[in-house]
Design an enzyme around this catalytic site. Structure first.
Site, PDB file in Angstrom:
ATOM      1  N   HIS A 162       0.836  -1.216   0.000  1.00 44.45           N
ATOM      2  CA  HIS A 162       0.000   0.000   0.000  1.00 44.45           C
ATOM      3  C   HIS A 162       0.869   1.264   0.000  1.00 44.45           C
ATOM      4  CE1 HIS A 162      -3.239  -2.788   1.137  1.00 44.45           C
ATOM      5  NE2 HIS A 162      -2.359  -3.267   2.010  1.00 44.45           N
ATOM      6  N   SER A 292      16.608  20.378 -14.718  1.00 41.12           N
ATOM      7  CA  SER A 292      15.553  21.384 -14.826  1.00 41.12           C
ATOM      8  C   SER A 292      16.156  22.667 -15.350  1.00 41.12           C
ATOM      9  CB  SER A 292      14.896  21.632 -13.461  1.00 41.12           C
ATOM     10  OG  SER A 292      14.080  22.788 -13.488  1.00 41.12           O
TER      11      SER A 292
END
Length: 494
Positions: A162, A292
């Site tokens: 999970h 970036s």
């Protein structure tokens, strides 16, 4: 007039797929394959003694076949395009283009055939070759990932269910989860490649009526013709019955298998992106690579992101193949032609592209000691240390009981202290390691050897052994089948 820079450039060709795959689905390869199919048909008809109208003379002469063989590759695309503009029929345009350069074989080209003789059979040839390339590249990925799994089979890492911290596994054992999916994909792709049949010489609506007429009602020769043409083009299996086209379910089956590969690589790419966020595993990052344009510190998992994006496109293509298979009317309709020109080549180009990224992730060298994925061991170990105190509590309890403690009293001690530590963590103070300090101070744990009980390697079960067994039983056979493909590298254009 337009130039290549004036019109849309398919990124699958311009940026992502290999030159080999792009050329296979290019126009020259297709139309040269058509000419080879016409040659195979004419040769088979001649070998079976096809006679002229007089019932005595050979219908196909040796010099005509020789002329056809001399013009298998000199396809003039501009000439064919001019014919198609006039005739509005792509196959007949290429029949006329061939006639222009080989006029002596004009009356033996396409003899008894329908358009799908060349279009469908060529697609099957190109699909089988493409499946073989995909299998070879996938095998190289499996080999490289197997090496990664073996290298890191003993390295404890935090497992997740999970996406919540669970029990420990190892870095290598997690890699076998990715590997198993890919091994399953390879088996399915091999099955589709090896079982792909040839349409053969079936005639206009699949009845072979034109060939039966050519061979004057000789059913056996018509059957032999079908088999001979298939054999000349390298196929053992034939589609048993067709309309004008082979069943479009074959396309659907192939795209489903390619989609399965996309599913597996998307799952792997997603896991890599999550691990990159945790800074546990980095993908290759080259010396001058920019993460970036604005945030100079960024080191983004751009390869894994691109792999996921292209895999998502690949996973979406089978729906169109399914629609085509479902909506064919009777012996055929032409609404299958335009979409198949798009989704069949693009499925293979996309599968090739995602595999190239996968291979690059595992084999790209960015420094003298940096090859492929980078496992940041201190970060991985820190994650283990952070949650190990909770995971170790059951083992500590058992050790305390074996040392003479009361099980219920020991359980209550653990419960009380673990909740207290968790409360401090949630308030922003303390650490999970405090749980060990608290338990060491308890009389119930005075005789417990904490170092022995809390060694992370004691919490990975059979993970190292499972890696070794999986590689021996499932990766080794792949390595044996594809020995020539091992060590393959993939340089990315961007």
């Amino acid at each position: 007039m337009t130039t290549p820079t004036d019109v849309y450039d398919n990124p699958l060709i311009g940026r992502y797929a290999s030159r080999e795959m792009a050329e296979r689905w290019g126009p020259l390869r297709k139309f040269r394959t058509w000419r080879r199919l016409w040659l195979a048909l004419a040769e088979a008809e001649a070998e079976l003694g096809l006679l002229a109208d007089d019932g005595v003379s050979p219908r196909i002469r040796a010099e005509q076949l020789a002329e056809l063989r001399d013009h298998l590759d000199d396809v003039d695309l501009a000439r064919a395009a001019a014919h198609e503009k006039r005739l509005r029929h792509d196959v007949m345009a290429h029949v006329h283009a061939l006639r222009d350069v080989a006029p002596g074989c004009n009356d033996i080209v396409h003899l008894g055939a329908t358009s799908c003789y060349v279009t469908d059979n060529a697609d099957l040839i190109l699909m089988r070759e493409s499946l073989d390339q995909v299998c070879r590249t996938l095998a190289a990925v499996i080999d490289a990932m197997g090496t990664f799994a073996e290298r890191w089979k003993d390295e404890p890492t935090l497992g997740f269910t999970h996406f919540q911290p669970a029990q420990l596994t190892t870095v290598g054992k997690r890699a076998t989860l990715w590997l198993y999916d890919l091994v399953l994909d390879l088996e399915e792709l091999e099955r589709r490649r090896d079982g792909l049949p040839f349409r053969g010489a079936k005639g206009t609506t699949g009845t072979q009526a034109s060939f039966l007429a050519l061979f004057r009602g000789d059913h056996d020769k018509v059957k032999q013709l079908d088999r001979r043409v298939a054999g000349k083009m390298g196929f053992d299996a034939l589609v048993p019955v067709t309309g004008q086209t082979y069943s479009r379910k074959h396309d659907s089956f192939v795209l489903d298998a390619l989609s399965g590969l996309g599913q597996s690589l998307h799952k792997w790419g997603s896991d890599l992106r999550l691990l990159a966020n945790r800074q546990e595993i980095d993908e290759p990052f080259e010396p001058e690579q920019i993460g970036s344009s604005a945030m100079a510190y960024k080191r983004n998992p751009m390869r894994a992101e691109r792999m996921c994006g292209l895999a998502r496109y690949l996973m979406g293509l089978p729906a169109m193949a399914a629609d085509t298979a479902a909506t064919q009317w009777f012996e055929r309709t032409l609404d299958d032609s335009a979409p198949r020109r798009l989704y069949i080549p693009q499925a293979f180009l996309c599968a090739d592209a995602v595999l190239r990224i996968a291979l690059n992730l595992l084999t790209q060298r960015t420094g003298p000691e940096t090859l492929g994925l980078v496992v940041n061991v201190p970060v991985v170990a820190r994650g283990v240390r952070e949650y190990l105190p909770y995971m170790a509590t059951e083992n500590l309890m058992m050790a305390a009981v074996q040392a003479g403690g009361d099980r219920q009293e020991v359980h209550e001690v653990v419960r009380t202290h673990s909740h207290a530590v968790t409360a401090k963590l949630k308030s922003g103070t303390g650490s999970a390691a405090e749980l060990f300090d608290r338990l060491r101070a308890e009389p119930a744990f005075a005789r417990v050897d904490f170092a022995a009980v809390t060694d992370p390697r004691a919490f990975v079960g059979r993970a190292p052994e499972q890696v070794a067994e999986f590689v021996a039983e499932h990766v080794a056979p792949v390595r044996a089948r594809y020995a020539a493909a091992l060590g393959m590298k993939a340089e990315l254009s961007v």
